[in-house]
Design an enzyme around this catalytic site. Sequence first.
Site, PDB file in Angstrom:
ATOM      1  N   TRP A  19       0.818  -1.233   0.000  1.00 48.78           N
ATOM      2  CA  TRP A  19       0.000   0.000   0.000  1.00 48.78           C
ATOM      3  C   TRP A  19       0.844   1.273   0.000  1.00 48.78           C
ATOM      4  CZ3 TRP A  19      -5.085   1.744   0.292  1.00 48.78           C
ATOM      5  CH2 TRP A  19      -5.247   3.051   0.784  1.00 48.78           C
ATOM      6  N   ASP A  22      -0.444   9.282   0.386  1.00 47.40           N
ATOM      7  CA  ASP A  22       0.122  10.606   0.087  1.00 47.40           C
ATOM      8  C   ASP A  22       1.624  10.646  -0.204  1.00 47.40           C
ATOM      9  OD1 ASP A  22      -2.331  10.945   1.313  1.00 47.40           O
ATOM     10  OD2 ASP A  22      -1.560  12.083   2.997  1.00 47.40           O
ATOM     11  N   GLN A  38       3.509   7.849   2.141  1.00 46.32           N
ATOM     12  CA  GLN A  38       2.798   7.029   3.114  1.00 46.32           C
ATOM     13  C   GLN A  38       2.798   5.592   2.592  1.00 46.32           C
ATOM     14  OE1 GLN A  38       0.695   8.552   6.184  1.00 46.32           O
ATOM     15  NE2 GLN A  38       2.791   9.231   5.773  1.00 46.32           N
ATOM     16  N   TRP A  46      -4.133  -0.165   4.114  1.00 50.03           N
ATOM     17  CA  TRP A  46      -3.581   0.913   4.925  1.00 50.03           C
ATOM     18  C   TRP A  46      -3.252   0.370   6.319  1.00 50.03           C
ATOM     19  CZ3 TRP A  46      -4.565   3.416   9.491  1.00 50.03           C
ATOM     20  CH2 TRP A  46      -3.989   4.679   9.674  1.00 50.03           C
ATOM     21  N   PHE A  78       2.763   9.697  10.008  1.00 54.32           N
ATOM     22  CA  PHE A  78       1.789  10.271   9.079  1.00 54.32           C
ATOM     23  C   PHE A  78       2.437  11.318   8.172  1.00 54.32           C
ATOM     24  CE2 PHE A  78      -2.834   9.359  10.621  1.00 54.32           C
ATOM     25  CZ  PHE A  78      -2.586   8.006  10.589  1.00 54.32           C
ATOM     26  N   SER A  79       1.607  11.945   7.351  1.00 52.84           N
ATOM     27  CA  SER A  79       2.126  12.789   6.276  1.00 52.84           C
ATOM     28  C   SER A  79       2.859  14.036   6.761  1.00 52.84           C
ATOM     29  CB  SER A  79       0.982  13.210   5.354  1.00 52.84           C
ATOM     30  OG  SER A  79       0.646  12.116   4.536  1.00 52.84           O
ATOM     31  N   ASP A 140      -0.286  16.740   9.309  1.00 50.53           N
ATOM     32  CA  ASP A 140       0.275  17.000   7.975  1.00 50.53           C
ATOM     33  C   ASP A 140       1.047  18.321   7.908  1.00 50.53           C
ATOM     34  OD1 ASP A 140      -1.127  14.661   7.512  1.00 50.53           O
ATOM     35  OD2 ASP A 140      -2.791  15.636   6.481  1.00 50.53           O
ATOM     36  N   GLU A 192      -7.164  18.297   5.092  1.00 47.11           N
ATOM     37  CA  GLU A 192      -5.901  17.581   5.315  1.00 47.11           C
ATOM     38  C   GLU A 192      -4.829  18.134   4.372  1.00 47.11           C
ATOM     39  OE1 GLU A 192      -7.265  13.104   6.443  1.00 47.11           O
ATOM     40  OE2 GLU A 192      -7.215  13.489   4.306  1.00 47.11           O
TER      41      GLU A 192
HETATM   42  C1  FRU Z   1      -4.444  12.072   3.804  1.00 44.51           C
HETATM   43  C2  FRU Z   1      -4.159  11.451   5.151  1.00 44.51           C
HETATM   44  C3  FRU Z   1      -3.362  12.404   5.992  1.00 44.51           C
HETATM   45  C4  FRU Z   1      -2.660  11.507   6.950  1.00 44.51           C
HETATM   46  C5  FRU Z   1      -2.363  10.311   6.092  1.00 44.51           C
HETATM   47  C6  FRU Z   1      -2.370   8.999   6.812  1.00 44.51           C
HETATM   48  O1  FRU Z   1      -4.599  11.191   2.764  1.00 44.51           O
HETATM   49  O2  FRU Z   1      -5.369  11.085   5.770  1.00 44.51           O
HETATM   50  O3  FRU Z   1      -4.151  13.412   6.607  1.00 44.51           O
HETATM   51  O4  FRU Z   1      -1.501  12.093   7.475  1.00 44.51           O
HETATM   52  O5  FRU Z   1      -3.336  10.287   5.068  1.00 44.51           O
HETATM   53  O6  FRU Z   1      -1.892   7.972   5.999  1.00 44.51           O
END
Ligand code: FRU
Length: 480
Positions: A19, A22, A38, A46, A78-79, A140, A192
């Site tokens: 998988w 972002d 990600q 995910w 995370f992102s 993010d 986001e």
């Molecule tokens: C956006 C998101 C971000 C988060 C990430 C988690 O696609 O939801 O806000 O950091 O994916 O994988």
Amino acid sequence: NDAGDAHRPLVHFTARRHWINDPNGPIVHGNRRHLFFQHNPNGLEWGDISWGHAVSDDLVTWQELPVAIPVADDHMIFSGSAAALPDGSIAAFYTGHRHADDPLRVRQDQRIAVSRDGGATFEPFGADPVIDLDLVDFRDPNVFWHAPTERWVMVVSLPDRRQVIVFGSTDLVTWGECSRFGPAGATIGIWECPALFELPALDRERRFTATRWVLKIDHNPGHVSGGSGGQYFVGDFDGFTFVPDHPTTEPRWVDWGADFYGALPFAGEPPTNERTWIAWMSNWDYAHDTPTSPWRGAMSLPRRIALVERAGEHVLVQRPVDALDHPSGTATESVGSVASSGRGTARWWGDAADPTPSVVEVADAYRLRLLVGGAGVTIRLGFGGDTAVTVSFDRGAQTLTVDRSASGEYPNERFSGIHSAPVPTDGPLDLDVVVDRSSVEVFADQGAVVFTELIFPPAGRRTVTITGADPGSIRLDSLV
Ligand code: FRU
């Protein structure tokens, strides 16, 4: 190669296995393009979110490297973004997602990791988390050096409040809040992946006139084509507060298709040049159900972006990076009844005396550029049998439509079929269409209107058929 791998793109980034979502921390460093993303290193779904890593010299051919920031015992990665530090190391700014297994205790905070080996491995910066507001949804971080005020700036999202916060810091350790932006524009769903960056404004001859600031924010759901997507604001930023130039009641869409999310510009490019950005080519409405394996999720084409003036306002324009001039590596020439469709040749498609459309056979990945005069065009991108995507421009209605309702397999029932955008133009309309094994990207009106669409066609004979509303009014600029 199972059926899922037959969808693997030829000119878009995918991870070898598992998988992705972002893009994270895209940066030009040591003369190479680095892309983090990600990634679940352990599965097709995910989870175990880490920062994967790939490098490229031309932005089309990518080499995947080992995971750069692996999931930690007590938080996922995370992102976020990346920036070069004065000593040449790379700083990664990301959200720590804590207590993923207990929804009542989830907390998100902002963290920094530093790489002294060109992005291969990262160590904690030492002060983590650098910002912790004890919030469930706070993520993010997009961080950059703001030279005029000699400070670091971080833009970070408060998703459920549809707000972004601007923080500033001189030492990366202590961060002070400067301002908040929002709710504004598209306020359905959550916000986001914000990005705040300076872009050149270009005149009609693509000459530099000034720079403006762009604040891009993704939202989910409620996008113009369903599910998740991006909006942007153009304005001014003094290092503390972003002030839009225009009313913010009507959203301005980054992309009118369904599959362009979490876009980030590469750090390390001068703001007076066109910049390059890249997005995740999927949609949270069906990302978990796309019929591919052993990989899931792809990146969009990297695109050069700038602002141009239209009706007294600055609008975002996007075009594929230059390295994409030959997506399939070889030009498709002398096919069907087209005498020469090679690069650089120009030909008016259709003939008043014989308006029968030509069917041209094409490779798995190809790029089609044309100029549409007259009342409009219908471009049928065929994938064998009745499977096709149509791209059509109706000048009377001033509408461009991409129809993927007969494009093959649907990941689930939320995969919407027909997407349209207004294209208010009087002159000839330029169209630039890039097709890969499982995507169609359309750049219209010098990139002011863009569609990014996933498709899952069966293996078949790929063709292009162009039908003009007025025969002889369509000029084929290239098909390669
Ligand atoms: C956006 C998101 C971000 C988060 C990430 C988690 O696609 O939801 O806000 O950091 O994916 O994988």
